[in-house]
Design a protein around this motif. Structure first.
Motif, short mmCIF file in Angstrom:
data_model
loop_
_atom_site.label_atom_id
_atom_site.label_comp_id
_atom_site.label_asym_id
_atom_site.label_seq_id
_atom_site.Cartn_x
_atom_site.Cartn_y
_atom_site.Cartn_z
N GLY A 13 0.80 -1.21 0.00
CA GLY A 13 0.00 0.00 0.00
C GLY A 13 0.83 1.26 0.00
O GLY A 13 2.03 1.24 0.26
N TYR A 14 0.15 2.36 -0.31
CA TYR A 14 0.76 3.69 -0.32
C TYR A 14 -0.06 4.58 0.59
O TYR A 14 -1.29 4.45 0.67
N ARG A 15 0.60 5.53 1.22
CA ARG A 15 -0.11 6.47 2.09
C ARG A 15 0.60 7.81 2.04
O ARG A 15 1.82 7.87 2.07
N GLU A 16 -0.17 8.88 1.97
CA GLU A 16 0.37 10.24 2.04
C GLU A 16 0.35 10.65 3.50
O GLU A 16 -0.68 10.58 4.16
N ILE A 17 1.49 11.07 4.00
CA ILE A 17 1.60 11.56 5.37
C ILE A 17 2.34 12.88 5.33
O ILE A 17 3.48 12.96 4.84
N ASP A 18 1.70 13.92 5.79
CA ASP A 18 2.27 15.27 5.82
C ASP A 18 2.86 15.70 4.48
O ASP A 18 3.96 16.23 4.39
N GLY A 19 2.12 15.42 3.41
CA GLY A 19 2.50 15.91 2.09
C GLY A 19 3.50 15.04 1.34
O GLY A 19 3.89 15.38 0.23
N LEU A 20 3.92 13.93 1.91
CA LEU A 20 4.86 13.04 1.22
C LEU A 20 4.25 11.65 1.07
O LEU A 20 3.58 11.16 1.98
N ASP A 21 4.47 11.04 -0.11
CA ASP A 21 3.94 9.70 -0.37
C ASP A 21 4.91 8.65 0.14
O ASP A 21 6.12 8.71 -0.15
N LEU A 22 4.36 7.67 0.85
CA LEU A 22 5.14 6.58 1.40
C LEU A 22 4.66 5.27 0.80
O LEU A 22 3.48 5.10 0.52
N ALA A 23 5.60 4.34 0.60
CA ALA A 23 5.29 2.99 0.12
C ALA A 23 5.58 2.01 1.25
O ALA A 23 6.59 2.13 1.95
N LEU A 33 7.09 -4.74 7.45
CA LEU A 33 6.93 -3.94 6.24
C LEU A 33 8.07 -2.93 6.17
O LEU A 33 8.41 -2.29 7.18
N ARG A 34 8.63 -2.78 4.99
CA ARG A 34 9.67 -1.78 4.74
C ARG A 34 8.96 -0.51 4.29
O ARG A 34 8.10 -0.55 3.40
N VAL A 35 9.32 0.62 4.89
CA VAL A 35 8.65 1.89 4.60
C VAL A 35 9.64 2.83 3.91
O VAL A 35 10.73 3.08 4.44
N THR A 36 9.25 3.32 2.73
CA THR A 36 10.11 4.22 1.98
C THR A 36 9.32 5.41 1.46
O THR A 36 8.10 5.34 1.30
N PHE A 37 10.04 6.50 1.19
CA PHE A 37 9.45 7.61 0.47
C PHE A 37 9.34 7.21 -0.99
O PHE A 37 10.21 6.52 -1.52
N VAL A 38 8.31 7.66 -1.67
CA VAL A 38 8.13 7.34 -3.08
C VAL A 38 9.05 8.21 -3.95
O VAL A 38 9.69 7.71 -4.87
N ALA A 73 3.49 12.03 16.08
CA ALA A 73 2.37 11.98 15.14
C ALA A 73 2.71 11.22 13.86
O ALA A 73 1.93 10.38 13.40
N ARG A 74 3.85 11.50 13.24
CA ARG A 74 4.21 10.81 11.99
C ARG A 74 4.52 9.33 12.26
O ARG A 74 4.12 8.46 11.49
N THR A 75 5.23 9.07 13.34
CA THR A 75 5.54 7.68 13.69
C THR A 75 4.25 6.89 13.91
O THR A 75 4.11 5.76 13.41
N LEU A 76 3.31 7.47 14.61
CA LEU A 76 2.03 6.80 14.86
C LEU A 76 1.25 6.59 13.56
O LEU A 76 0.61 5.54 13.38
N ALA A 77 1.31 7.55 12.65
CA ALA A 77 0.62 7.40 11.37
C ALA A 77 1.22 6.25 10.57
O ALA A 77 0.50 5.46 9.96
N VAL A 78 2.55 6.14 10.58
CA VAL A 78 3.22 5.04 9.89
C VAL A 78 2.83 3.71 10.52
O VAL A 78 2.48 2.75 9.84
#
Length: 98
Positions: A13-23, A33-38, A73-78
């Motif tokens: 999946g992909y998610r936008e968090i604070d204006g940046l897209d994450l994969a 899950l490995r989390v990266t910026f798109v 906040a960002r860590t919790l969103a991830v």
């Protein structure tokens, strides 16, 4: 749904968090899950591990500033999105074309 890959790992999946897209990509045979910026380098944010128990974010050193470790906040969103993807993984895999 077509399955996409990042560094040979299937993206769940992909998610936008604070204006940046994450994969969010599954690390084969692991509850992680490995989390990266798109579109940002360095891309690696970290890994969400222990998704079959109490999830943890193991952050990559290059992007600690973006995670704002003092403000969770960002860590919790991830963590929240990774946990949701993991709970739906069987459905995600069944509906993939690739």
């Amino acid at each position: 749904m077509s399955l996409h890959f990042v560094d040979k790992l299937p993206v769940f999946g992909y998610r936008e968090i604070d204006g940046l897209d994450l994969a969010f990509a599954w690390i084969w045979r692991q509850p992680s899950l490995r989390v990266t910026f798109v579109d940002v380098e360095p891309a690696l944010i970290g890994r969400v591990t222990h998704l079959d128990g109490i999830p943890r974010l193991v952050a990559a050193p290059d992007n600690l500033a973006w995670l704002h470790q003092d403000d969770p906040a960002r860590t919790l969103a991830v963590l929240d999105f990774a946990t949701d993807l993991w709970r739906r993984k069987d459905s995600i895999i069944r509906t993939c074309d690739g």
